[in-house]
Motif scaffolding. Structure first.
Motif, PDB file in Angstrom:
ATOM      1  N   ASN A 109       0.994  -1.286   0.056  1.00 51.90           N
ATOM      2  CA  ASN A 109      -0.070  -0.077  -0.009  1.00 51.90           C
ATOM      3  C   ASN A 109       1.004   1.099  -0.171  1.00 51.90           C
ATOM      4  OD1 ASN A 109      -2.317  -1.459   0.008  1.00 51.90           O
ATOM      5  ND2 ASN A 109      -2.305  -1.542   2.443  1.00 51.90           N
ATOM      6  N   PHE A 110       0.372   2.403  -0.657  1.00 58.07           N
ATOM      7  CA  PHE A 110       1.091   3.432  -0.705  1.00 58.07           C
ATOM      8  C   PHE A 110       0.259   4.766  -1.172  1.00 58.07           C
ATOM      9  CE2 PHE A 110       0.784   2.143  -5.190  1.00 58.07           C
ATOM     10  CZ  PHE A 110       0.369   3.062  -5.877  1.00 58.07           C
ATOM     11  N   GLU A 111       0.908   5.917  -0.926  1.00 60.64           N
ATOM     12  CA  GLU A 111       0.318   6.935  -1.190  1.00 60.64           C
ATOM     13  C   GLU A 111       1.381   8.186  -1.481  1.00 60.64           C
ATOM     14  OE1 GLU A 111      -3.263   8.437   0.724  1.00 60.64           O
ATOM     15  OE2 GLU A 111      -2.431  10.555   0.986  1.00 60.64           O
ATOM     16  N   MET A 112       1.059   8.990  -2.520  1.00 64.24           N
ATOM     17  CA  MET A 112       2.197   9.877  -2.739  1.00 64.24           C
ATOM     18  C   MET A 112       1.391  10.981  -3.605  1.00 64.24           C
ATOM     19  SD  MET A 112       4.366   7.648  -5.396  1.00 64.24           S
ATOM     20  CE  MET A 112       3.443   6.486  -6.891  1.00 64.24           C
ATOM     21  N   LYS A 113       2.094  12.086  -3.874  1.00 63.38           N
ATOM     22  CA  LYS A 113       1.724  13.286  -4.415  1.00 63.38           C
ATOM     23  C   LYS A 113       2.762  13.765  -5.703  1.00 63.38           C
ATOM     24  CE  LYS A 113      -0.400  16.527  -1.927  1.00 63.38           C
ATOM     25  NZ  LYS A 113      -0.574  17.600  -0.928  1.00 63.38           N
ATOM     26  N   ASP A 114       1.960  13.996  -6.723  1.00 57.22           N
ATOM     27  CA  ASP A 114       3.029  14.495  -7.815  1.00 57.22           C
ATOM     28  C   ASP A 114       3.328  15.807  -7.723  1.00 57.22           C
ATOM     29  OD1 ASP A 114       0.959  15.674  -9.054  1.00 57.22           O
ATOM     30  OD2 ASP A 114       0.553  14.129 -10.582  1.00 57.22           O
ATOM     31  N   VAL A 131       2.195   2.245 -14.462  1.00 51.65           N
ATOM     32  CA  VAL A 131       3.647   2.042 -15.036  1.00 51.65           C
ATOM     33  C   VAL A 131       4.468   2.920 -14.109  1.00 51.65           C
ATOM     34  CG1 VAL A 131       5.158   2.252 -16.865  1.00 51.65           C
ATOM     35  CG2 VAL A 131       2.935   1.431 -17.397  1.00 51.65           C
ATOM     36  N   LEU A 132       5.284   2.313 -13.186  1.00 51.52           N
ATOM     37  CA  LEU A 132       6.224   3.271 -12.307  1.00 51.52           C
ATOM     38  C   LEU A 132       7.586   3.245 -12.661  1.00 51.52           C
ATOM     39  CD1 LEU A 132       4.962   2.141  -8.789  1.00 51.52           C
ATOM     40  CD2 LEU A 132       4.159   4.005  -9.977  1.00 51.52           C
ATOM     41  N   ASN A 133       8.243   4.535 -12.599  1.00 52.04           N
ATOM     42  CA  ASN A 133       9.839   4.502 -12.955  1.00 52.04           C
ATOM     43  C   ASN A 133      10.366   5.322 -11.858  1.00 52.04           C
ATOM     44  OD1 ASN A 133      11.640   7.066 -14.062  1.00 52.04           O
ATOM     45  ND2 ASN A 133      12.102   4.819 -14.810  1.00 52.04           N
ATOM     46  N   PHE A 169      13.497  10.588  -5.138  1.00 56.41           N
ATOM     47  CA  PHE A 169      14.032  10.981  -3.824  1.00 56.41           C
ATOM     48  C   PHE A 169      14.423  12.588  -3.979  1.00 56.41           C
ATOM     49  CE2 PHE A 169      17.440   8.349  -4.666  1.00 56.41           C
ATOM     50  CZ  PHE A 169      18.483   9.079  -4.953  1.00 56.41           C
ATOM     51  N   ASP A 170      14.931  12.880  -5.163  1.00 56.76           N
ATOM     52  CA  ASP A 170      15.372  14.381  -5.352  1.00 56.76           C
ATOM     53  C   ASP A 170      14.381  15.438  -4.967  1.00 56.76           C
ATOM     54  OD1 ASP A 170      18.368  13.788  -6.275  1.00 56.76           O
ATOM     55  OD2 ASP A 170      17.206  13.170  -8.125  1.00 56.76           O
ATOM     56  N   PRO A 171      14.695  16.583  -4.337  1.00 55.01           N
ATOM     57  CA  PRO A 171      13.796  17.627  -4.062  1.00 55.01           C
ATOM     58  C   PRO A 171      12.957  18.310  -5.370  1.00 55.01           C
ATOM     59  CG  PRO A 171      15.951  18.414  -3.999  1.00 55.01           C
ATOM     60  CD  PRO A 171      16.272  16.872  -4.288  1.00 55.01           C
ATOM     61  N   PRO A 187       4.006  12.087 -15.408  1.00 57.31           N
ATOM     62  CA  PRO A 187       3.835  12.764 -14.204  1.00 57.31           C
ATOM     63  C   PRO A 187       4.752  12.378 -13.064  1.00 57.31           C
ATOM     64  CG  PRO A 187       1.939  11.723 -15.168  1.00 57.31           C
ATOM     65  CD  PRO A 187       3.111  11.173 -15.955  1.00 57.31           C
ATOM     66  N   THR A 188       5.336  13.310 -12.402  1.00 59.75           N
ATOM     67  CA  THR A 188       6.272  13.103 -11.504  1.00 59.75           C
ATOM     68  C   THR A 188       6.001  13.269  -9.992  1.00 59.75           C
ATOM     69  OG1 THR A 188       7.989  13.673 -13.285  1.00 59.75           O
ATOM     70  CG2 THR A 188       8.854  13.750 -11.099  1.00 59.75           C
ATOM     71  N   VAL A 189       6.680  12.421  -9.425  1.00 65.12           N
ATOM     72  CA  VAL A 189       6.808  12.703  -7.701  1.00 65.12           C
ATOM     73  C   VAL A 189       8.014  12.709  -7.289  1.00 65.12           C
ATOM     74  CG1 VAL A 189       6.523  11.460  -5.606  1.00 65.12           C
ATOM     75  CG2 VAL A 189       4.702  11.073  -7.395  1.00 65.12           C
ATOM     76  N   ALA A 190       8.334  13.693  -6.585  1.00 64.33           N
ATOM     77  CA  ALA A 190       9.404  14.344  -6.129  1.00 64.33           C
ATOM     78  C   ALA A 190       9.740  14.214  -4.753  1.00 64.33           C
ATOM     79  CB  ALA A 190       9.921  15.860  -6.816  1.00 64.33           C
ATOM     80  N   GLY A 191      10.984  14.006  -4.193  1.00 66.69           N
ATOM     81  CA  GLY A 191      11.089  14.156  -2.651  1.00 66.69           C
ATOM     82  C   GLY A 191      10.341  13.119  -1.882  1.00 66.69           C
ATOM     83  N   ASP A 192      10.157  12.032  -2.598  1.00 65.57           N
ATOM     84  CA  ASP A 192       9.546  11.133  -1.781  1.00 65.57           C
ATOM     85  C   ASP A 192      10.369   9.668  -1.294  1.00 65.57           C
ATOM     86  OD1 ASP A 192       7.531   9.263  -0.534  1.00 65.57           O
ATOM     87  OD2 ASP A 192       5.962   9.996  -1.609  1.00 65.57           O
ATOM     88  N   ARG A 193      11.178   9.845  -0.479  1.00 63.78           N
ATOM     89  CA  ARG A 193      12.037   8.571  -0.387  1.00 63.78           C
ATOM     90  C   ARG A 193      11.336   7.264   0.261  1.00 63.78           C
ATOM     91  NH1 ARG A 193      17.469   7.942  -0.023  1.00 63.78           N
ATOM     92  NH2 ARG A 193      17.878  10.107  -0.495  1.00 63.78           N
ATOM     93  N   ASN A 194      10.066   7.697   1.024  1.00 59.57           N
ATOM     94  CA  ASN A 194       9.632   6.599   1.553  1.00 59.57           C
ATOM     95  C   ASN A 194       9.054   5.587   0.511  1.00 59.57           C
ATOM     96  OD1 ASN A 194       9.889   7.429   4.399  1.00 59.57           O
ATOM     97  ND2 ASN A 194       7.966   8.800   4.350  1.00 59.57           N
ATOM     98  N   VAL A 195       8.242   6.220  -0.537  1.00 56.77           N
ATOM     99  CA  VAL A 195       7.794   5.382  -1.770  1.00 56.77           C
ATOM    100  C   VAL A 195       9.131   4.636  -2.164  1.00 56.77           C
ATOM    101  CG1 VAL A 195       6.456   5.313  -3.664  1.00 56.77           C
ATOM    102  CG2 VAL A 195       5.681   6.595  -1.536  1.00 56.77           C
ATOM    103  N   VAL A 196      10.071   5.246  -2.462  1.00 55.73           N
ATOM    104  CA  VAL A 196      11.226   4.889  -3.387  1.00 55.73           C
ATOM    105  C   VAL A 196      11.764   3.721  -2.650  1.00 55.73           C
ATOM    106  CG1 VAL A 196      13.670   5.341  -4.021  1.00 55.73           C
ATOM    107  CG2 VAL A 196      11.817   7.096  -4.413  1.00 55.73           C
TER     108      VAL A 196
END
Length: 238
Positions: A109-114, A131-133, A169-171, A187-196
């Motif tokens: 389970n996860f949650e993140m914000k782009d 599709v996750l990169n 995880f980059d800001p 679409p990009t999510v930045a600064g999210d080390r937890n999901v990474v």
């Protein structure tokens, strides 16, 4: 002599304990390379960690640990892989990172914000192919595969059953100019080390998830024709 396994620990990304916890099947006597390790090129010249990582990212090199008389690692010697060794090393890495064990299992389970404020979570992706990169700015193989990722995105961007997301995880303040410069379409999510940390141990990583929330494909490392493999996995998931 029993082979000595060598695992890379990049100080700014992972600690030894984190790598051990993520790779429970790694041998107890595995050697971990960090910023204090002496690394030498083929000529015997000591090289910096940055140079070492650039060489290793090409997937053309391996390392031979050179031991002291008391059985400790003295330094790490770089050696170019033969074609046969290259194929086997890739297979071993995938096995170690658990790729085959993950296919068909549920994703965590996860949650993140782009960067545009959109929420992507286990709830919002239900009944969708995802599709996750996973990447970071200084990762050369990550940057190299962007054109192929963009081609796949353009092919499927109008399909409402597919969600594309890149995560780093980059800001945000560094990511925005980077994706503009390279015209990265995902679409990009930045600064999210937890999901990474939840999804991957290496970069780049490309993951395809089916409509039931299960892994269809889990691809670690820079590969030729990555776009074709992602496309094939998308079709399988659909």
């Amino acid at each position: 002599m029993k082979p000595l396994y060598v695992l890379l620990v990049v100080a700014s990304f992972f600690t030894v304990s984190q790598v051990k916890s993520q790779l429970p099947d790694a041998p107890k006597d595995a050697a971990f390379i960090n910023e204090n390790t002496i690394i030498k090129d083929e000529s015997g010249k000591r090289i910096e960690m940055k140079t070492f990582m650039e060489l290793m990212s090409t997937n053309d090199w391996t390392v031979d640990p050179k031991m002291t008389t008391d059985g400790k690692v003295d330094y790490i010697q770089l050696r170019r892989l033969t074609p046969e060794e290259k194929e086997k090393q890739l297979s071993d890495i995938m096995s170690l990172m658990g790729e085959s064990k993950m296919i068909g299992t549920k994703v965590p389970n996860f949650e993140m914000k782009d960067i545009d404020g959109n929420i992507i979570s286990s709830n919002t992706i239900k009944d969708k192919v995802v599709v996750l990169n996973f990447w970071f700015i200084a990762c050369k193989p990550c940057v190299k595969e962007i054109p192929e990722l963009n081609e796949v995105y353009e092919q499927y961007k109008n399909n409402k059953d597919i969600i594309f997301v890149s995560v780093t995880f980059d800001p945000k303040e560094k990511v925005i100019p980077f994706i503009e410069k390279h015209d990265f379409k995902y679409p990009t999510v930045a600064g999210d080390r937890n999901v990474v940390d939840k999804f991957t141990n290496g970069f780049p990583t490309n993951i395809i998830i089916d409509k039931e929330g299960k892994y269809v494909d889990y691809i670690v490392g820079g590969f030729p024709d990555i776009g074709k493999r992602i496309e094939s996995s998308i079709e399988k998931a659909l």
